[in-house]
Enzyme design. Structure first.
Site, PDB file in Angstrom:
ATOM      1  N   THR A 161      21.876  -6.285 129.782  1.00 23.79           N
ATOM      2  CA  THR A 161      21.048  -7.210 130.565  1.00 23.79           C
ATOM      3  C   THR A 161      21.565  -8.648 130.506  1.00 23.79           C
ATOM      4  OG1 THR A 161      18.835  -8.156 130.830  1.00 23.79           O
ATOM      5  CG2 THR A 161      19.422  -7.431 128.609  1.00 23.79           C
ATOM      6  N   GLN A 162      21.328  -9.369 131.586  1.00 19.85           N
ATOM      7  CA  GLN A 162      21.653 -10.803 131.605  1.00 19.85           C
ATOM      8  C   GLN A 162      20.652 -11.599 130.774  1.00 19.85           C
ATOM      9  OE1 GLN A 162      21.790 -12.094 135.721  1.00 19.85           O
ATOM     10  NE2 GLN A 162      23.372 -10.609 136.233  1.00 19.85           N
ATOM     11  N   CYS A 163      19.490 -10.992 130.508  1.00 21.94           N
ATOM     12  CA  CYS A 163      18.480 -11.705 129.715  1.00 21.94           C
ATOM     13  C   CYS A 163      18.960 -11.827 128.275  1.00 21.94           C
ATOM     14  CB  CYS A 163      17.160 -10.954 129.723  1.00 21.94           C
ATOM     15  SG  CYS A 163      16.395 -10.915 131.327  1.00 21.94           S
ATOM     16  N   THR A 205      36.797 -25.480 115.030  1.00 20.84           N
ATOM     17  CA  THR A 205      36.462 -26.895 114.820  1.00 20.84           C
ATOM     18  C   THR A 205      36.368 -27.251 113.340  1.00 20.84           C
ATOM     19  OG1 THR A 205      35.260 -26.998 116.893  1.00 20.84           O
ATOM     20  CG2 THR A 205      34.693 -28.653 115.262  1.00 20.84           C
ATOM     21  N   THR A 245      33.513 -21.597 116.777  1.00 20.42           N
ATOM     22  CA  THR A 245      32.201 -21.078 117.188  1.00 20.42           C
ATOM     23  C   THR A 245      32.256 -20.367 118.543  1.00 20.42           C
ATOM     24  OG1 THR A 245      31.620 -23.206 118.192  1.00 20.42           O
ATOM     25  CG2 THR A 245      30.945 -22.850 115.908  1.00 20.42           C
ATOM     26  N   ASP A 246      33.250 -20.743 119.368  1.00 20.31           N
ATOM     27  CA  ASP A 246      33.257 -20.206 120.740  1.00 20.31           C
ATOM     28  C   ASP A 246      33.285 -18.679 120.788  1.00 20.31           C
ATOM     29  OD1 ASP A 246      33.119 -22.724 121.794  1.00 20.31           O
ATOM     30  OD2 ASP A 246      35.267 -22.903 122.198  1.00 20.31           O
ATOM     31  N   SER A 278      39.357 -20.875 118.627  1.00 24.03           N
ATOM     32  CA  SER A 278      38.953 -19.473 118.791  1.00 24.03           C
ATOM     33  C   SER A 278      38.927 -19.032 120.247  1.00 24.03           C
ATOM     34  CB  SER A 278      37.617 -19.194 118.105  1.00 24.03           C
ATOM     35  OG  SER A 278      36.541 -19.666 118.876  1.00 24.03           O
ATOM     36  N   SER A 279      39.161 -19.959 121.171  1.00 24.81           N
ATOM     37  CA  SER A 279      39.332 -19.549 122.575  1.00 24.81           C
ATOM     38  C   SER A 279      40.556 -18.652 122.707  1.00 24.81           C
ATOM     39  CB  SER A 279      39.522 -20.760 123.485  1.00 24.81           C
ATOM     40  OG  SER A 279      38.775 -21.845 123.048  1.00 24.81           O
TER      41      SER A 279
HETATM   42  N1  ASP Z   1      36.715 -24.585 120.536  1.00 23.80           N
HETATM   43  C1  ASP Z   1      36.268 -24.451 119.171  1.00 23.80           C
HETATM   44  C2  ASP Z   1      36.630 -23.047 118.703  1.00 23.80           C
HETATM   45  O1  ASP Z   1      35.957 -22.124 119.042  1.00 23.80           O
HETATM   46  C3  ASP Z   1      34.807 -24.707 119.079  1.00 23.80           C
HETATM   47  C4  ASP Z   1      34.213 -24.640 117.683  1.00 23.80           C
HETATM   48  O2  ASP Z   1      34.776 -24.171 116.721  1.00 23.80           O
HETATM   49  O3  ASP Z   1      33.054 -25.096 117.572  1.00 23.80           O
HETATM   50  O4  ASP Z   1      37.595 -22.889 118.026  1.00 23.80           O
END
Ligand code: ASP
Length: 361
Positions: free
Chosen positions: A289-291, A14, A92-93, A61-62
């Protein structure tokens, strides 16, 4: 080029996105290949005294994967002795996955690598990207600088892969994206933050990894194997899922089970039988753990004793992101199942809090 400079490595995300339709600011965001386009509203960013590199195809980043991890590591490898440190612009992903993988790949790291990004593109006035980028650069630039009368000027050397977001510097392989839109989107629930940035920047030296010895030279370990899968257990989990995944033609070598609480899983016969089938077929099973906070401690409840007997490995307090990337890293290097189990249990880059739980293997 001088070792005083920081190298920015842009991978997309992003922070460096623009609307896909020039005429519609509301249209879906896509990463921009052109840094000038990204920083259009902040000319001074074009003139920063930093180096700039970007991966061949900037991505959301997906789309992060092993090849891109290698490409990022290669850029650091080639430039390691030319720059003071590295700021990686990243979506961020999957930022915490990349931080995890780089922490395992970059061996004997004696410089700082900071991943950062933004919840809104840097070209927008209300973006969080500008602060995230500038503070990340400053954290590196101010390391070991001679104090010019201001005692807070100099910061200690941080020999780690970190994530910086909003006000906090985290150990990368402990970080997690915990909020989809909040500017404090990241946290490291199982490890104290390494530093914080307000009007002053503080770095907590006692929380940092140790510097490598002078004879321990930096290198990149590029090996990885992606034959890993992660599955959550849940009430009424159908064990056939395990049978189906692991009796197929694939070459799966690792299963990460995200279990309840301290590492507890269903105890019904069918589930345990399926797990035994998986393990008997040569797959290593790692328990996280899922926690969000706390640690796997198999054996506290009978609901995990059977897992110990089957040879499930404890992931201790590792994040799922660290567990996945560490598993890929270890599988890339070793093929002996006992060694893989032992290495998973070792603390490689500060990703687990304890290293003494050998009997919980
Ligand atoms: N979909 C974006 C990515 O991970 C989300 C982000 O950067 O906040 O590239």
């Amino acid at each position: 080029m001088t070792e005083e400079k920081v190298l920015i490595i842009n991978t997309g995300g992003t922070i460096s996105m623009v609307p896909s339709d020039k005429n519609d600011p509301e249209s879906a965001l896509r990463p921009s290949k052109s840094w000038s386009e990204v920083v259009k509203n902040y000319q001074f960013l074009e003139n920063l005294n930093v180096g700039y590199a970007q991966i061949k195809d900037v991505i959301d980043s997906s789309d992060m994967n092993c090849e891109v991890w290698k490409e990022i590591a290669e850029i650091i490898d080639e430039n390691y002795y030319k720059y003071k440190g590295f700021v990686i612009l990243h979506g961020t992903d999957t930022m915490s996955y990349t931080a995890g993988m780089l922490s395992f790949m970059l061996k004997n790291l004696g410089k700082t690598v900071i991943l950062t990004g933004a919840q809104r593109p840097i070209r927008e006035v209300r973006s969080d990207g500008l602060q995230n980028l500038l503070t990340s650069i400053e954290i590196i630039e101010r390391q070991n600088k001679i104090s010019k009368g201001k005692s807070e000027y100099s910061l200690p050397l941080i020999p780690e892969v970190c994530v910086f977001f909003r006000d906090y510097l985290f150990r990368g392989n402990r970080s997690r994206k915990l909020n989809t839109s909040n500017y404090f989107g990241f946290s490291s629930p199982n490890y104290l933050f390494l530093g914080e940035a307000g009007s002053k920047i503080k770095v907590y030296e006692d929380r940092l990894l140790k510097l490598p010895e002078p004879e321990e030279k930096f290198y990149v370990d590029y090996e990885m194997d992606t034959n890993v899968v992660i599955l959550d257990v849940f009430p009424s989990f159908n064990p056939e899922i395990l049978m189906n995944i692991f009796s197929g033609k694939g070459n799966m070598k690792g299963l990460i089970l995200k279990t309840y609480g301290n590492g507890n899983a269903p105890q019904n016969k069918e589930f345990l039988k399926a797990l035994k089938f998986v393990i008997d077929s040569g797959v290593v099973v790692l328990n996280v753990t899922q926690c969000n906070e706390g640690s796997v401690e198999m054996g506290i409840y009978e609901a995990s004793s059977e897992l110990v007997k089957l040879g499930v490995v404890s992931g201790h307090d590792m994040t799922p992101e660290a567990a996945i990337t560490k598993f890929m890293h270890i599988l890339g290097k070793y093929s002996d199942i006992e060694i893989i189990k032992e290495k998973l249990n070792e603390n490689i880059a500060g990703e687990i809090s304890m290293n003494v739980w050998k009997n919980a293997l």
